[in-house]
Design a protein around this motif. Sequence first.
Motif, mmCIF file in Angstrom:
data_model
loop_
_atom_site.group_PDB
_atom_site.id
_atom_site.type_symbol
_atom_site.label_atom_id
_atom_site.label_comp_id
_atom_site.label_asym_id
_atom_site.label_seq_id
_atom_site.Cartn_x
_atom_site.Cartn_y
_atom_site.Cartn_z
ATOM 1 N N GLN A 45 -1.156 -33.353 37.167
ATOM 2 C CA GLN A 45 -0.300 -33.467 35.977
ATOM 3 C C GLN A 45 -0.595 -32.352 34.981
ATOM 4 O O GLN A 45 0.320 -31.723 34.454
ATOM 5 N N ALA A 46 -1.870 -32.135 34.720
ATOM 6 C CA ALA A 46 -2.263 -31.102 33.763
ATOM 7 C C ALA A 46 -1.877 -29.721 34.280
ATOM 8 O O ALA A 46 -1.415 -28.869 33.518
ATOM 9 N N ARG A 47 -2.051 -29.507 35.579
ATOM 10 C CA ARG A 47 -1.722 -28.212 36.175
ATOM 11 C C ARG A 47 -0.238 -27.913 36.027
ATOM 12 O O ARG A 47 0.163 -26.780 35.775
ATOM 13 N N LYS A 48 0.594 -28.943 36.170
ATOM 14 C CA LYS A 48 2.040 -28.762 36.016
ATOM 15 C C LYS A 48 2.362 -28.279 34.597
ATOM 16 O O LYS A 48 3.145 -27.343 34.413
ATOM 17 N N ILE A 49 1.737 -28.882 33.599
ATOM 18 C CA ILE A 49 1.946 -28.477 32.201
ATOM 19 C C ILE A 49 1.466 -27.045 31.995
ATOM 20 O O ILE A 49 2.155 -26.227 31.376
#
Length: 77
Positions: A45-49
């Motif tokens: 999730q963080a990587r997507k952001i």
Amino acid sequence: MVAEYIVEHNATVRQAAGQFGVSKSTVHKDVTERLLRINPALAAQARKILDINKSERHIRGGMATKDKYFRERHHLS
């Protein structure tokens, strides 16, 4: 906590680093490498952001430059 902050606030690495009082390098390494071993779902999730922010950074940089020169021009007039 840093990754949760990034996901909840759509924060950049710089914003997260400032919020937690650590370097941008530390935030990036924690979220992209260390978290991957601890919580792969949150890391994704963080990587997507972070990927979205990276793809948009040239736009934010251009807007910041435009604003800087606009303020300078109107301040000197």
